[in-house]
Design an enzyme around this catalytic site. Structure first.
Site, PDB file in Angstrom:
ATOM      1  N   VAL A   1      -7.126  -7.032  -0.118  1.00 29.12           N
ATOM      2  CA  VAL A   1      -8.309  -6.177  -0.045  1.00 29.12           C
ATOM      3  C   VAL A   1      -8.244  -5.169  -1.188  1.00 29.12           C
ATOM      4  O   VAL A   1      -7.243  -4.471  -1.349  1.00 29.12           O
ATOM      5  CB  VAL A   1      -8.383  -5.452   1.309  1.00 29.12           C
ATOM      6  CG1 VAL A   1      -9.556  -4.480   1.332  1.00 29.12           C
ATOM      7  CG2 VAL A   1      -8.503  -6.463   2.445  1.00 29.12           C
TER       8      VAL A   1
ATOM      9  N   GLY B   1      -5.566 -12.625   1.826  1.00 33.16           N
ATOM     10  CA  GLY B   1      -6.160 -12.082   0.621  1.00 33.16           C
ATOM     11  C   GLY B   1      -5.729 -10.646   0.424  1.00 33.16           C
ATOM     12  O   GLY B   1      -5.125 -10.028   1.305  1.00 33.16           O
TER      13      GLY B   1
ATOM     14  N   GLY C   1       0.832  -1.200   0.000  1.00 34.01           N
ATOM     15  CA  GLY C   1       0.000   0.000   0.000  1.00 34.01           C
ATOM     16  C   GLY C   1       0.862   1.243   0.000  1.00 34.01           C
ATOM     17  O   GLY C   1       1.360   1.684  -1.026  1.00 34.01           O
TER      18      GLY C   1
ATOM     19  N   GLY D   1       3.657   1.344   1.974  1.00 31.38           N
ATOM     20  CA  GLY D   1       5.008   0.924   2.334  1.00 31.38           C
ATOM     21  C   GLY D   1       5.451   1.374   3.698  1.00 31.38           C
ATOM     22  O   GLY D   1       6.653   1.486   3.955  1.00 31.38           O
ATOM     23  N   THR D   2       4.513   1.607   4.625  1.00 33.54           N
ATOM     24  CA  THR D   2       4.859   2.206   5.918  1.00 33.54           C
ATOM     25  C   THR D   2       4.957   1.197   7.060  1.00 33.54           C
ATOM     26  O   THR D   2       5.042   1.595   8.224  1.00 33.54           O
ATOM     27  CB  THR D   2       3.833   3.289   6.302  1.00 33.54           C
ATOM     28  OG1 THR D   2       2.529   2.702   6.384  1.00 33.54           O
ATOM     29  CG2 THR D   2       3.814   4.410   5.272  1.00 33.54           C
TER      30      THR D   2
ATOM     31  N   GLY E   1      -2.309  -9.073   4.516  1.00 30.72           N
ATOM     32  CA  GLY E   1      -2.127  -9.618   3.186  1.00 30.72           C
ATOM     33  C   GLY E   1      -1.894 -11.102   3.133  1.00 30.72           C
ATOM     34  O   GLY E   1      -1.675 -11.655   2.050  1.00 30.72           O
TER      35      GLY E   1
ATOM     36  N   TYR F   1       2.600   3.661  24.121  1.00 32.56           N
ATOM     37  CA  TYR F   1       3.459   3.843  22.946  1.00 32.56           C
ATOM     38  C   TYR F   1       4.831   4.318  23.425  1.00 32.56           C
ATOM     39  O   TYR F   1       4.960   5.410  23.987  1.00 32.56           O
ATOM     40  CB  TYR F   1       2.832   4.877  22.022  1.00 32.56           C
ATOM     41  CG  TYR F   1       3.429   4.948  20.635  1.00 32.56           C
ATOM     42  CD1 TYR F   1       2.816   4.309  19.572  1.00 32.56           C
ATOM     43  CD2 TYR F   1       4.598   5.655  20.381  1.00 32.56           C
ATOM     44  CE1 TYR F   1       3.337   4.367  18.289  1.00 32.56           C
ATOM     45  CE2 TYR F   1       5.137   5.725  19.117  1.00 32.56           C
ATOM     46  CZ  TYR F   1       4.508   5.087  18.067  1.00 32.56           C
ATOM     47  OH  TYR F   1       5.035   5.145  16.801  1.00 32.56           O
TER      48      TYR F   1
ATOM     49  N   THR G   1      -3.760  -3.916   8.846  1.00 28.54           N
ATOM     50  CA  THR G   1      -3.009  -3.854  10.099  1.00 28.54           C
ATOM     51  C   THR G   1      -3.856  -3.429  11.297  1.00 28.54           C
ATOM     52  O   THR G   1      -3.320  -3.223  12.382  1.00 28.54           O
ATOM     53  CB  THR G   1      -1.833  -2.863   9.967  1.00 28.54           C
ATOM     54  OG1 THR G   1      -2.340  -1.566   9.618  1.00 28.54           O
ATOM     55  CG2 THR G   1      -0.858  -3.320   8.896  1.00 28.54           C
TER      56      THR G   1
END
Length: 512
Positions: free
Chosen positions: A258, A256, A121, A123-124, A253, A433, A201
């Site tokens: 999306v 499948g 998508g 790439g993050t 992924g 976090y 994710t």
């Protein structure tokens, strides 16, 4: 240091300089080693397989630039490996499908020829989600969804929008904004991540307190698998068995690709209020956030930095609070924002908070997408800088906080800074976090792996989850196996076998 874009976050035009005093604060003496241009491995796919893929998808690239741009995600380990010339994860080809039919055709060809397919998508990924274990395959292709970036439909009556999965956050907001609507989903990766990546994710945006996580927004989805298509979501909720949408959400992924999402949308807010509050300790501030999460009024954005993060923020100009800084954001109709603001103020004052006005809130808004660029500057200066996150119940949160912080400090040693904030809140718990900054060791990749393993062990031992919103990728797989147990692992493997019996989809990612 002149670092090429493939080894940096985002747009090079937005790069930032290391703030004055940070080098001295961290005891940095030498800059990082010079960046080496990666030597790409030769393309492994034979000509007949490339021809078959080109017949399935009209846009196929095998040049060095395309392969290097899809060689890795954006974790610190990914960037460090690229900076020292390692690009062994580069795909043999990059495919950019135009529609669902091309995605399905690619998966059929890849199954026949045993080609690993990595959906791509924005790439993050920061957990090795774009680092497949593909040694037993004929080759690897990156399936870049960037051409599938349209708005399919808006249902104003139901307040839903159907969008293609390759849309990135800013463009999705632009298209919805033309209709006076918004997703309200703004993760730190917002400028570059795709809607499909959000779904894959279980992304959580910074406004999750008021707007929910991305998986809360997904009402329907379409996906291509090697064994056929999935069209899921006939109603907002259903009792027609287990919700199969949930198998695709968070699947990274592996089950499948999306291609289309039907999402809950909302009117764009009329009013915004972002203010800062100071609390004398992380414990006191956490109790105040818990009160808001459980009893309301619930803000749209609610965050609390610990003492170290607050002090570092003040030292770098990102805030002026002492103690622990909380950011409280409210969005919506003007009268609703005003009423909730009054209720929030009463509760936070009653829980020991001191109002700081709008300046800290404005500073946070201005810099909320800047942290990854600051990480680049720290890497340039020879520092190790990375993040990790978890979530747990309120009753366990203090213990998880102490255990993970102690594990990181012990693993990284003197000179390391370990910062933490509560980033997402729920009635039953919250997300923690952590940000780590330390002088780089001789092998910073191994240095971080050791520290991350210690922190992950502490997370699992404390009863928390191995990931709240970054996902599993390859980095978290060993701890996921502990979290879900052998029966849960067997269930994931059974689903994988049902939809992808050849195992071509993102091999080695997610499934223990």
């Amino acid at each position: 240091m002149d670092v090429p874009s493939f080894a940096r976050w985002g747009d090079a035009a937005d790069a930032v300089a290391l703030p004055d005093g940070v080098r001295e604060l961290l005891g940095l003496r030498e800059p990082a080693p010079p960046v080496a241009r990666p030597a790409l491995p030769p393309v492994r796919l034979p000509a007949d397989v490339l021809d078959a893929l080109a017949a399935a998808c009209a846009d196929v690239a095998t040049g060095d630039a395309a392969r290097l741009a899809h060689a890795a995600g954006r974790s610190t380990e990914d960037l460090l490996r690229l900076r020292r010339g390692e690009a062994d994860g580069a795909p043999d080809a990059v495919l950019r499908p135009a529609d669902h039919a091309e995605v399905a055709a690619v998966l059929r060809v890849a199954t026949v020829h045993r080609v690993a397919v990595v959906p791509f998508g924005g790439g993050t990924s920061v957990v090795g989600g774009l680092r497949p274990v593909a040694g037993g395959f004929a080759g690897t292709v990156a399936l870049d969804m960037g051409r599938m970036c349209g708005l399919v439909d808006i249902d104003h009556v139901s307040r839903t929008a159907t969008l293609q999965a390759g849309l990135r956050g800013p463009r999705a907001e632009e298209l919805l904004g033309d209709a006076g609507l918004t997703l309200g989903h703004f993760p730190q990766s917002f400028q570059f991540a795709s809607l499909g990546g959000y779904a894959a994710t279980r992304s959580s945006g910074q406004a999750s307190a008021g707007n929910g996580r991305f998986d809360d927004l997904v009402l329907g989805l379409r996906a291509a698998t090697p064994t056929g298509d999935l069209d899921l979501g006939r109603a907002p909720r259903s009792a027609a068995g287990p919700d199969l949408r949930q198998l695709l959400l968070g699947s990274e992924g592996a089950f499948g690709v999306v291609t289309e999402l039907t999402l809950r949308v909302r009117p764009r807010p009329d009013a915004h209020s972002y203010v800062g509050w100071s609390f004398p300790s992380f414990e006191v501030g956490s109790a105040a956030l818990r009160a808001l999460a459980q009893d309301g009024p619930l803000p749209t954005v609610l965050r609390l930095s610990d003492e170290t993060e607050t002090a570092v923020g003040a030292a770098t100009g990102a805030g002026a609070a002492t103690g622990c800084l909380a950011i409280v954001g409210l969005e919506g109709p003007a009268d609703d924002v005003a009423a909730r603001a009054a209720g929030v103020e009463r509760l936070l004052r009653a829980h020991g908070g001191t109002p700081l006005g709008g300046e800290p809130g404005a500073a946070w808004l201005d810099g909320r997408y800047r942290a990854p660029y600051l990480r680049d500057a720290l890497l340039d200066a020879g520092a190790l800088a990375e993040t990790l996150e978890t979530a747990t119940f309120w009753s366990r949160l203090p213990g998880t906080y102490r255990a993970v912080r102690e594990a990181l400090v012990t693993a990284l040693g003197a000179g390391a800074l370990v910062l933490c904030h509560i980033s997402h809140v729920y009635a039953a718990g919250a997300s923690l976090y952590f940000t780590v900054v330390a002088p780089q060791a001789d092998d910073p990749v191994d240095q971080w792996r050791t520290a991350k393993a210690a922190a992950s062990d502490a997370i699992v031992a404390s009863g928390a989850t191995i990931s709240h919103h970054h996902g599993v990728g390859t980095d978290h797989r060993p701890w996921l196996a502990t979290e879900i147990g052998p029966v849960g692992t067997a269930m994931l493997r059974a689903v994988k076998n049902a939809v992808d019996p050849a195992g071509i989809l993102n091999p080695g990612v997610l499934i223990p």
